[in-house]
Design an enzyme around this catalytic site. Structure first.
Site, short mmCIF file in Angstrom:
data_model
loop_
_atom_site.label_atom_id
_atom_site.label_comp_id
_atom_site.label_asym_id
_atom_site.label_seq_id
_atom_site.Cartn_x
_atom_site.Cartn_y
_atom_site.Cartn_z
N SER A 151 -9.65 7.16 -5.87
CA SER A 151 -10.41 7.17 -7.12
C SER A 151 -9.59 7.58 -8.33
O SER A 151 -10.13 8.17 -9.26
CB SER A 151 -11.63 8.07 -7.00
N TYR A 219 -16.53 4.93 -12.20
CA TYR A 219 -17.87 5.32 -11.77
C TYR A 219 -18.91 5.48 -12.87
O TYR A 219 -20.10 5.49 -12.59
CB TYR A 219 -17.79 6.60 -10.93
N ASP A 260 -5.83 -2.86 -3.48
CA ASP A 260 -5.65 -2.84 -4.94
C ASP A 260 -4.28 -3.42 -5.29
O ASP A 260 -3.27 -3.05 -4.67
CB ASP A 260 -5.71 -1.40 -5.47
N ASN A 275 -7.29 0.67 0.58
CA ASN A 275 -8.36 1.65 0.80
C ASN A 275 -9.05 1.29 2.11
O ASN A 275 -9.53 0.17 2.26
CB ASN A 275 -9.38 1.58 -0.33
N GLY A 279 -15.78 1.86 -1.36
CA GLY A 279 -17.10 2.28 -1.84
C GLY A 279 -18.14 1.20 -1.57
O GLY A 279 -17.84 0.01 -1.58
N1 LIG Z 1 2.39 1.34 -10.82
C1 LIG Z 1 1.29 1.29 -11.59
N2 LIG Z 1 1.32 0.63 -12.76
C2 LIG Z 1 0.21 0.58 -13.56
N3 LIG Z 1 -0.95 1.20 -13.28
C3 LIG Z 1 -1.04 1.88 -12.12
C4 LIG Z 1 0.08 1.96 -11.22
N4 LIG Z 1 -0.29 2.72 -10.16
C5 LIG Z 1 -1.58 3.08 -10.39
N5 LIG Z 1 -2.04 2.59 -11.55
C6 LIG Z 1 -3.39 2.79 -12.12
O1 LIG Z 1 -3.96 3.95 -11.51
C7 LIG Z 1 -5.10 3.60 -10.71
C8 LIG Z 1 -5.13 4.40 -9.41
O2 LIG Z 1 -3.97 4.14 -8.66
P1 LIG Z 1 -4.00 3.77 -7.10
O3 LIG Z 1 -2.59 3.62 -6.65
O4 LIG Z 1 -4.88 2.58 -6.87
O5 LIG Z 1 -4.58 5.08 -6.43
P2 LIG Z 1 -6.05 5.58 -6.08
O6 LIG Z 1 -7.03 4.48 -6.40
O7 LIG Z 1 -5.99 5.88 -4.63
O8 LIG Z 1 -6.25 6.82 -6.88
C9 LIG Z 1 -4.98 2.11 -10.48
O9 LIG Z 1 -6.26 1.56 -10.25
C10 LIG Z 1 -4.30 1.63 -11.76
O10 LIG Z 1 -5.25 1.50 -12.80
MG LIG Z 2 -6.86 2.45 -6.02
#
Ligand SMILES: Nc1ncnc2c1ncn2[C@@H]1O[C@H](COP(=O)(O)OP(=O)(O)O)[C@@H](O)[C@H]1O
Ligand SMILES: [Mg+2]
Length: 311
Positions: A151, A219, A260, A275, A279
């Protein structure tokens, strides 16, 4: 499905929800939606708010099938899965190892790279490594995140040296390892995986005042927009679906997952993470993708269970 449904009808299903992680509230919403669906469909189902005395709770309620609606550490990382294995209770979703690998973003990325899958350049930094903490390990801009969370908890985009110490501190609040990742630029998409099937790709658009798809954007009502089908080329959508299936195979996930990705301007679809317990609230991405594939919420709830036990 018919054979499975008959078997499933003989089960006493416990929907495991809540738990102790930072994503407790979301988990309760997901769990309630699943509980109501199972109830509506005539299954024998009870709510289990997963606390520290979980084994006793499961025994008391005579649960013999675990429908896991937990998110984050403890529920999504193999811990609860191990407990259910020990108690010989079948359950939804991935097993112990795939859950643990998917929750650990450093382990996941190593496996993605070993499988030749595209993912942003990265470095892991340990809280205790004072030397590594002193200097940013990648050129700006980059993203700092805890190695194991969900999240978007504890995630910061770092554009200058000034932001570096605070970003690290934020990530270390949730994990003793932080991941530093090259910032990817382009539409953010997600691919639902149900059994061996990739569902239609959804694009996620954060609100204008949000720098990325953070907790609020995910959310809060109107916090983000889902665009289906994603505004990417047919070839990119097909490639994203293929990458997502291979990523899940590399981790060894089972039943259900949601992958993702960011479609980077220069490099095309790049994997962020998998994931293993997506959700399932009324605004969640997986049910929306399933609906676009003609799968109702109730059917999705059953198909996840079926794909998990492989009847
Ligand atoms: N390397 C990246 N470049 C750009 N945006 C990122 C990157 N890594 C994460 N994000 C942003 O942060 C959000 C959360 O990162 P994520 O790796 O999906 O972890 P989690 O959803 O488990 O917290 C992503 O949905 C994206 O919007
Ligand atoms: Mg994510």
């Amino acid at each position: 499905m018919k054979h499975f449904k008959q078997w499933f009808k003989t089960r006493r299903i416990g929907v495991l929800m809540g738990g102790l992680s930072a994503e407790r509230e979301i988990s309760l919403k997901t769990g309630r939606a699943i509980y109501q669906s199972l109830k509506r469909q005539g299954f024998s189902v009870v709510v289990i708010d997963a606390k520290t005395e979980l084994p006793a709770q499961l025994k008391r309620a005579r649960v013999n099938f675990g429908y896991i609606a937990l998110h984050g550490p403890g529920g999504e990382d193999g811990v609860v899965q191990g407990l259910l294995e020990w108690m010989k209770i079948p359950y939804t979703g991935s097993g112990v190892m795939a859950s643990a690998l998917a929750m650990d973003k450093a382990a996941s990325k190593k496996l993605f790279e070993a499988a030749g899958l595209p993912t942003a350049k990265w470095k892991a930094i340990k809280k205790t490594d004072v030397h590594a903490r002193a200097n940013p390990p990648l050129p700006f801009p980059f993203v700092v995140k805890p190695a194991s969370q969900g999240s978007a908890v504890g995630v910061t985009i770092v554009r200058s040296a000034k932001q570096w110490p605070a970003a690290l501190r934020t990530a270390f609040r949730y994990d003793s390892t932080a991941l530093v990742e090259t910032f990817l630029q382009g539409p953010e998409i997600t691919v639902g995986i149900l059994g061996a099937q990739a569902l239609p790709v959804i694009e996620i658009l954060p609100q204008h005042d949000r720098p990325f798809y953070d907790f609020h954007a995910k959310y809060a009502p109107g916090g983000s927009r889902h665009i289906l089908p994603a505004r990417i080329s047919k070839a990119q959508a097909a490639e994203s679906a293929r990458l997502s299936l291979v990523a899940c195979a590399a981790l060894g996930t089972r039943g259900v997952a949601r992958v993702d990705l960011i479609v980077d301007k220069k490099r095309g679809p790049m994997l962020l993470e998998v994931n293993t317990i997506p959700g399932m609230t009324e605004t969640s991405l997986l049910p929306e993708a399933a609906a676009a594939a003609g799968i109702s919420f109730d059917l999705l709830v059953c198909r996840i269970a079926e794909a998990s036990v492989g009847c």
